[in-house]
Scaffold this motif. Sequence first.
Motif, PDB file in Angstrom:
ATOM      1  N   MET A  61       0.852  -1.162   0.000  1.00 10.08           N
ATOM      2  CA  MET A  61       0.000   0.000   0.000  1.00 10.08           C
ATOM      3  C   MET A  61       0.892   1.216   0.000  1.00 10.08           C
ATOM      4  SD  MET A  61      -2.884  -0.970   2.769  1.00 10.08           S
ATOM      5  CE  MET A  61      -3.648  -2.557   2.700  1.00 10.08           C
ATOM      6  N   GLY A  62       0.508   2.222  -0.758  1.00  6.28           N
ATOM      7  CA  GLY A  62       1.348   3.395  -0.844  1.00  6.28           C
ATOM      8  C   GLY A  62       0.560   4.682  -0.868  1.00  6.28           C
ATOM      9  N   SER A  63       1.234   5.733  -0.451  1.00  4.61           N
ATOM     10  CA  SER A  63       0.607   7.050  -0.456  1.00  4.61           C
ATOM     11  C   SER A  63       1.675   8.127  -0.317  1.00  4.61           C
ATOM     12  CB  SER A  63      -0.377   7.189   0.704  1.00  4.61           C
ATOM     13  OG  SER A  63      -1.001   8.455   0.689  1.00  4.61           O
ATOM     14  N   SER A  64       1.372   9.256  -0.875  1.00  3.67           N
ATOM     15  CA  SER A  64       2.162  10.443  -0.564  1.00  3.67           C
ATOM     16  C   SER A  64       1.548  11.058   0.691  1.00  3.67           C
ATOM     17  CB  SER A  64       2.105  11.434  -1.725  1.00  3.67           C
ATOM     18  OG  SER A  64       0.755  11.791  -1.991  1.00  3.67           O
ATOM     19  N   THR A  65       2.325  11.892   1.358  1.00  4.25           N
ATOM     20  CA  THR A  65       1.815  12.633   2.501  1.00  4.25           C
ATOM     21  C   THR A  65       1.636  14.074   2.061  1.00  4.25           C
ATOM     22  OG1 THR A  65       2.922  11.185   4.076  1.00  4.25           O
ATOM     23  CG2 THR A  65       2.301  13.371   4.873  1.00  4.25           C
ATOM     24  N   TRP A  66       0.472  14.612   2.306  1.00  7.84           N
ATOM     25  CA  TRP A  66       0.154  15.975   1.892  1.00  7.84           C
ATOM     26  C   TRP A  66       0.118  16.910   3.089  1.00  7.84           C
ATOM     27  CZ3 TRP A  66      -4.297  15.873  -2.247  1.00  7.84           C
ATOM     28  CH2 TRP A  66      -3.887  15.109  -3.333  1.00  7.84           C
ATOM     29  N   GLY A  67       0.415  18.172   2.815  1.00  6.54           N
ATOM     30  CA  GLY A  67       0.309  19.193   3.860  1.00  6.54           C
ATOM     31  C   GLY A  67       1.124  18.839   5.080  1.00  6.54           C
ATOM     32  N   LEU A  68       0.500  18.984   6.221  1.00  9.31           N
ATOM     33  CA  LEU A  68       1.177  18.711   7.487  1.00  9.31           C
ATOM     34  C   LEU A  68       0.789  17.341   8.026  1.00  9.31           C
ATOM     35  CD1 LEU A  68       0.784  22.253   9.102  1.00  9.31           C
ATOM     36  CD2 LEU A  68       2.813  21.272   8.006  1.00  9.31           C
ATOM     37  N   GLY A  69       1.065  16.299   7.241  1.00  6.62           N
ATOM     38  CA  GLY A  69       0.821  14.940   7.686  1.00  6.62           C
ATOM     39  C   GLY A  69      -0.540  14.389   7.334  1.00  6.62           C
ATOM     40  N   GLU A  70      -1.083  14.807   6.225  1.00  3.44           N
ATOM     41  CA  GLU A  70      -2.419  14.360   5.836  1.00  3.44           C
ATOM     42  C   GLU A  70      -2.340  13.271   4.769  1.00  3.44           C
ATOM     43  OE1 GLU A  70      -4.606  17.856   4.664  1.00  3.44           O
ATOM     44  OE2 GLU A  70      -3.797  18.968   6.357  1.00  3.44           O
ATOM     45  N   LEU A  71      -3.386  12.441   4.757  1.00  5.49           N
ATOM     46  CA  LEU A  71      -3.503  11.425   3.723  1.00  5.49           C
ATOM     47  C   LEU A  71      -3.789  12.060   2.374  1.00  5.49           C
ATOM     48  CD1 LEU A  71      -5.793   8.735   5.385  1.00  5.49           C
ATOM     49  CD2 LEU A  71      -3.421   8.432   4.690  1.00  5.49           C
ATOM     50  N   GLN A  72      -3.333  11.414   1.336  1.00  4.66           N
ATOM     51  CA  GLN A  72      -3.725  11.796  -0.016  1.00  4.66           C
ATOM     52  C   GLN A  72      -5.243  11.650  -0.098  1.00  4.66           C
ATOM     53  OE1 GLN A  72      -1.543   9.647  -2.984  1.00  4.66           O
ATOM     54  NE2 GLN A  72      -3.016  10.130  -4.574  1.00  4.66           N
ATOM     55  N   ASP A  73      -5.911  12.544  -0.815  1.00  2.75           N
ATOM     56  CA  ASP A  73      -7.377  12.574  -0.869  1.00  2.75           C
ATOM     57  C   ASP A  73      -8.007  11.229  -1.199  1.00  2.75           C
ATOM     58  OD1 ASP A  73      -7.343  15.248  -0.227  1.00  2.75           O
ATOM     59  OD2 ASP A  73      -7.700  15.944  -2.273  1.00  2.75           O
ATOM     60  N   ASP A  74      -7.399  10.448  -2.081  1.00  6.94           N
ATOM     61  CA  ASP A  74      -7.960   9.152  -2.457  1.00  6.94           C
ATOM     62  C   ASP A  74      -8.157   8.232  -1.257  1.00  6.94           C
ATOM     63  OD1 ASP A  74      -7.879   9.938  -5.144  1.00  6.94           O
ATOM     64  OD2 ASP A  74      -5.869   9.143  -5.407  1.00  6.94           O
ATOM     65  N   TRP A  75      -7.287   8.344  -0.267  1.00  3.38           N
ATOM     66  CA  TRP A  75      -7.360   7.481   0.906  1.00  3.38           C
ATOM     67  C   TRP A  75      -8.506   7.858   1.834  1.00  3.38           C
ATOM     68  CZ3 TRP A  75      -5.358   2.911   1.920  1.00  3.38           C
ATOM     69  CH2 TRP A  75      -4.258   2.487   1.176  1.00  3.38           C
ATOM     70  N   ASN A  76      -8.955   9.103   1.808  1.00  8.18           N
ATOM     71  CA  ASN A  76     -10.007   9.528   2.723  1.00  8.18           C
ATOM     72  C   ASN A  76     -11.288   8.721   2.558  1.00  8.18           C
ATOM     73  OD1 ASN A  76      -8.452  11.503   4.003  1.00  8.18           O
ATOM     74  ND2 ASN A  76      -8.926  13.001   2.428  1.00  8.18           N
ATOM     75  N   ASP A  77     -11.622   8.347   1.346  1.00  7.16           N
ATOM     76  CA  ASP A  77     -12.801   7.517   1.109  1.00  7.16           C
ATOM     77  C   ASP A  77     -12.488   6.032   1.240  1.00  7.16           C
ATOM     78  OD1 ASP A  77     -14.452   9.732   0.574  1.00  7.16           O
ATOM     79  OD2 ASP A  77     -13.896   9.735  -1.542  1.00  7.16           O
ATOM     80  N   PHE A  78     -11.284   5.646   0.854  1.00  5.71           N
ATOM     81  CA  PHE A  78     -10.937   4.230   0.809  1.00  5.71           C
ATOM     82  C   PHE A  78     -10.602   3.651   2.187  1.00  5.71           C
ATOM     83  CE2 PHE A  78      -7.899   0.729   0.008  1.00  5.71           C
ATOM     84  CZ  PHE A  78      -8.755  -0.124  -0.668  1.00  5.71           C
ATOM     85  N   LEU A  79      -9.935   4.407   3.036  1.00  8.29           N
ATOM     86  CA  LEU A  79      -9.473   3.877   4.320  1.00  8.29           C
ATOM     87  C   LEU A  79     -10.613   3.350   5.194  1.00  8.29           C
ATOM     88  CD1 LEU A  79      -6.937   3.281   5.932  1.00  8.29           C
ATOM     89  CD2 LEU A  79      -7.130   5.543   6.947  1.00  8.29           C
ATOM     90  N   PRO A  80     -11.741   4.034   5.333  1.00  7.05           N
ATOM     91  CA  PRO A  80     -12.832   3.467   6.135  1.00  7.05           C
ATOM     92  C   PRO A  80     -13.348   2.133   5.583  1.00  7.05           C
ATOM     93  CG  PRO A  80     -13.204   5.806   5.791  1.00  7.05           C
ATOM     94  CD  PRO A  80     -12.049   5.401   4.910  1.00  7.05           C
TER      95      PRO A  80
END
Length: 116
Positions: free
Chosen positions: A1-20
């Motif tokens: 599983m991979g992701s970039s980190t955005w801003g000050l430690g935030e998930l990439q937008d795609d993960w916000n819907d997928f993680l739950p």
Amino acid sequence: MGSSTWGLGELQDDWNDFLPRLEKVELSGKKVAFFGTGDQEGFGDTFVEALGIIHDAIEGKGVTVIGKWPSDGYSGTGSALKDGFFVGLPIDESNQSDMTDDRIAAWTEQLKWEIA
């Protein structure tokens, strides 16, 4: 599983819907590896923080985490760093792009061994 980190430690937008949804999936007995990108000099306190967030969300689901990577050669910290190892492979193209290819090659070999 991979992701970039955005801003000050935030998930990439795609993960916000997928993680739950991922948290509800039966993962017991699965091997999971993490990789991510970040900027350890500009955002040292939250370097590859997204990996820590994803890791922590599925850690108690019976997965075996493979591909942990030593913190040697990195200056960044964050929730992805546990007991001297990152939960996966951190890539810093902003500051250490010259190390990326070698790190990926070594990590890939490590994964082959850990999967076997």
